[in-house]
Structure formats: C-alpha cells, structure tokens
Enzyme design. Sequence first.
Site, PDB file in Angstrom:
ATOM      1  N   LYS A 286       0.828  -1.217   0.000  1.00 14.58           N
ATOM      2  CA  LYS A 286       0.000   0.000   0.000  1.00 14.58           C
ATOM      3  C   LYS A 286       0.859   1.263   0.000  1.00 14.58           C
ATOM      4  O   LYS A 286       0.460   2.299  -0.515  1.00 14.58           O
ATOM      5  CB  LYS A 286      -0.952  -0.001   1.196  1.00 14.58           C
ATOM      6  CG  LYS A 286      -2.053  -1.060   1.067  1.00 14.58           C
ATOM      7  CD  LYS A 286      -3.095  -0.936   2.149  1.00 14.58           C
ATOM      8  CE  LYS A 286      -4.074  -2.093   2.052  1.00 14.58           C
ATOM      9  NZ  LYS A 286      -5.171  -2.033   3.009  1.00 14.58           N
ATOM     10  N   ASP A 323     -10.441   2.215   1.983  1.00 17.49           N
ATOM     11  CA  ASP A 323     -10.675   1.655   3.329  1.00 17.49           C
ATOM     12  C   ASP A 323     -11.372   2.698   4.211  1.00 17.49           C
ATOM     13  O   ASP A 323     -12.159   2.360   5.093  1.00 17.49           O
ATOM     14  CB  ASP A 323      -9.347   1.259   3.991  1.00 17.49           C
ATOM     15  CG  ASP A 323      -8.827  -0.074   3.463  1.00 17.49           C
ATOM     16  OD1 ASP A 323      -9.627  -0.838   2.887  1.00 17.49           O
ATOM     17  OD2 ASP A 323      -7.614  -0.336   3.612  1.00 17.49           O
TER      18      ASP A 323
END
Length: 493
Positions: A286, A323
Amino acid sequence: MTKICVPVSGGDAKAARKMADKAISSGADLVEIRADLIKNSDIGKIRHEFSDILRKSIITLRSKSEGGASDLSVKERLDWIREAIGIEPAFVDLELDNDRRLIDESQSDKSRIIVSKHIFSNEPVEGVSKILRDCCSLGGIGKVAVKVEDVIRCTDILAKVDRDQLSNHAIMTMGPGSEISRALAASIGSQIVYCALSDNEKVASGQLLLGDQLRVNSADSIIVGLIGHPLGHTLSPAMHNAAFESIGLPGAYLTFDIPDSSQVKDFIRTASKLGVRGFNVTIPYKEVAFSSVDSIDNDARRAGAVNTIVADEKGELRGFNTDIHGFSEALRANGYNPRNKRALIVGAGGASRAAIIALWKMGAKIVIANRTPERAEELVRSMRVFIKTLSLDALEKEKPFNLLVNATPVGMSGFDNASIIPDDFIMKADAVMDMVYNPLETPLVASARKHNVKAIPGLDMLLYQGAKAFEIWTGKEAPVESMRKRLLEAMKK
Ligand code: NAP
C-alpha cells in the site's frame, strides 16, 4: 474480433463432441479438437463425430516437444495432418518446427492454417518477436504461447513483443499469472483466445473459464486486479466478479501476485498501458502504491497509503484509499453515528490509519491504544493529528467508550481467538466494530451481541471499500447486495 476457442478432448471422439456441443451452445466461436488427447483419434472418427461443426473446429495434434501428447513419427504425423487438412475444418494447427514440410505445401492457400510455436525456454523478447513474425508470415494465423513463471514476465512479453503490422497474430502466455494475457486478448488484438469449460478442463494454466472470457471479449472491457504478496485465498475476486456479472458490465477482476516489491511500480505502469483499468493494492504494497501514481486523493494522502488505483482516460494513474470510505460506510449502514462520541481504536497499523481518518471526518473523539505504544505515538506524529495514545495496560482508567474498534488481527482465524477488548468495556459501549472479517463472527462481535451491543462486522467494511473501488473503476453504482451475497458464499468455501 477475437475468436473464443475451447479445446475439447475428454476421452474418445464422442466425449470430445459432447464437450464441443456444450462449448458452442455456451457461446464459443470455435472448438479445438485436441486429437493428441483423444483416444483412437483417427481422422475418419473425427470426421464422423464433428461433420456438421467442422467449420467451427480447429484440428490440433500437439506433439510432445510442444507440450502435447502426440508421439507419432515424422512420417505418421505428416500423413495424419494431410488427412486432417483434407476434411476441411476451419483451421488446422501446424507446428512451426515440426511441420515445416506441410507449412511449405500450404503456402498457396494458408488462410485455414494456424502456424504455432510453444516456447518453454526463457527466450528473450526479441526472440519471441522473431518467432511470432515467422508464424504470422507462414500461416493464416500465427500463434505463439510462451511459458512464464509470473505475471511480471507475462506483461513484459505482452508489452514488448513486436506486433507492429501483424494483423493475424495470437499471442498468449501459459503458467502462473497468465490470466491477464487471456483477459486482454481483445485489447492486444489477438485473433484467437483459448479458454476452458471448467477448472478441471483447462489444458494450459492461465486459461479463463468460457463465461469469464465471453464477458471480457471486447477491447473496452474493464480489467482490474489485486496486487499483493502472498495473495493466498482472497475474497476480492469473488466480490468484484459478482458485481460485473450482476450489472452486466463487461469486466473481470484478476489477481497479480508479485513477490518482489521493486517490481510493483513498473508492473502498474506496464499493465495499465496494456489496458488494465485499475488495481487494488494490499499488504505489503500500500505504501509502494502511494509512490507509483501520478495523483493522490486527499484521504489516501492523509492515510499515507493507496489501496485503489485507476488509470484515467489520459492514462494518468490516480490513487485512492477506499478503506476510509469502507469504514465510515459500514458505520452508517449499521445506523451508528459517532459524532461527538468517544471512540477507542486498538491497533496502530494501516487499518488504524483508515479508522482514524474516517472517525475524525465523522466528528468522533478518538483515543488509540496499541501493544507497542511507541508505534501509536509514531502513527499520530506522522499523520499530524492530535490524538491521545496509550498502551493496552493503561486503558482501564480511560473507560468507558461509546465505540470500540479492533484494528489488529486478533480474532482472525488461525490467530489469537480471545477478544482484544475486555468484556467490561464492551458492556458499557454503544457499538463495536471489528475490522477482522474472517471469521464473520469474531470473539469481539460475539461478545458484543451477547451483551446486546451493536456489532459491526469487518465484512461490512470490506464490502463498502470494494463497492467504492468498483465505482471508481467503472463509474457505475456498485450492486452492493450481489457483492455481499457472493462474499458470504466465498467465505463458506
Ligand atoms: P498491521 O499494519 O500489521 O498492524 C497490526 C496492528 O495490530 C499493530 O498495531 C500491532 O501491534 C497489532 N497487533 C498485532 N498482533 C497483536 C496481538 N497479538 N496483540 C495486540 N496487538 C496486536 O495490520 P493492518 O493492516 O493494520 O490490519 C489489521 C487488521 O485489520 C487485519 O486483520 C486486517 O485483515 C484488518 N483489515 C480489515 C479491513 C476490512 O476491510 N475489514 C481493511 C484493512 C485491514 P504492534 O504495533 O504492537 O505490533
């Protein structure tokens, strides 16, 4: 238009014909009669069984040296293939190295000849280009299938093999990570793509199932996928493929397992140039994804992590962190508003960052506790937010909290199976959110339900972050309930 072909074998010629009927009635343009895999495959029998669909058939007698099962002598092979040409199927597949004499004989009318080569060595790209050019110049179609060890070599081949001016090529790879070569067949202009009726009937690794191949068989299909390592059993393909199917959008979600972090950046560029519309990025990439894009939205910038990338119309890569949306939408969908409420987040990793930003935007008063308090302090410092941090031992004097969030893996299948938050905290809370989604009912969720406290499972966050990513890639509203249904089914497997 790329023709979709299903190889058929399955025992004798009768069984192969049954498979062929299934493939054609399910939408395949062609079937490939893999005579080397059919028992007693004399041409008379094949003609008898396939007479009415020969115009939709490729006849192939793949030799052992090309990865098949035929070990006929040179003379036997020559006679057999001459007979096959004589019954006039749509195509006969001739091997560049083994069938030179027949290839030469066919030059006056090569329209129904596929000249093919299977490359099992680590041939440099220039060599593959030369072989493809030879196949294309000698056949109506020139086909090259290259064995690869991963998706990096696969995209390298697709991107660099020279197809300039070749309008009759079919190029694909076989092996781990090869699905992308099949999903992009139409985008890269392949004349034929091979796929399978079921997982058990795949004759090369990387083949898609016929249903999936049909869904992506146009140059404007939306191909997306998940980058990470190791990927193991991920629920994302099930969730996103359900979304494509449910709204009838041509697209597919693949997996891109990349062991070496130094290859991630180049992979994203190369794959998007080949036509991949977007990516999800998971552990441990990420942060690498953050530095691989051209622009970053505010949430992802605050989180310091990108989990969703889209290639826009100009080919620029834009990074997002869904997210954060997934977290806040999970709270909203469960009817919980954390505004002015005291929220405890346990954990100080990437999941915690997403929870902090979501809760901060929703107006909660946040406290973070972590096993290693220094890591929580570092997190708060790097995010430039003023949030109280504690060690797990110091929590007692801070209770009660309205909302409890588990942002650690504790409670995950195969992990510690106790709840990381004690029962006396849970009893006094209004709601509990466990970011762990496997199992569905974690010890924390079970304990909250036992005490009649609102329990928000991690699956909801997974679902809503996925829905947001789907909307970013496609511009369409995500069919959330179809995605949830498929997620629940995939979890039972
Ligand atoms: P991470 O970056 O590795 O962080 C893990 C955190 O958990 C660290 O703060 C670590 O504490 C703590 N921790 C680990 N083991 C512990 C233990 N036995 N006892 C106490 N604390 C422990 O992981 P992450 O990416 O933040 O992910 C955390 C969890 O959230 C994972 O289960 C992940 O699957 C889940 N998640 C779910 C979603 C969703 O959509 N539902 C999205 C993202 C993440 P130390 O600092 O002391 O090591």
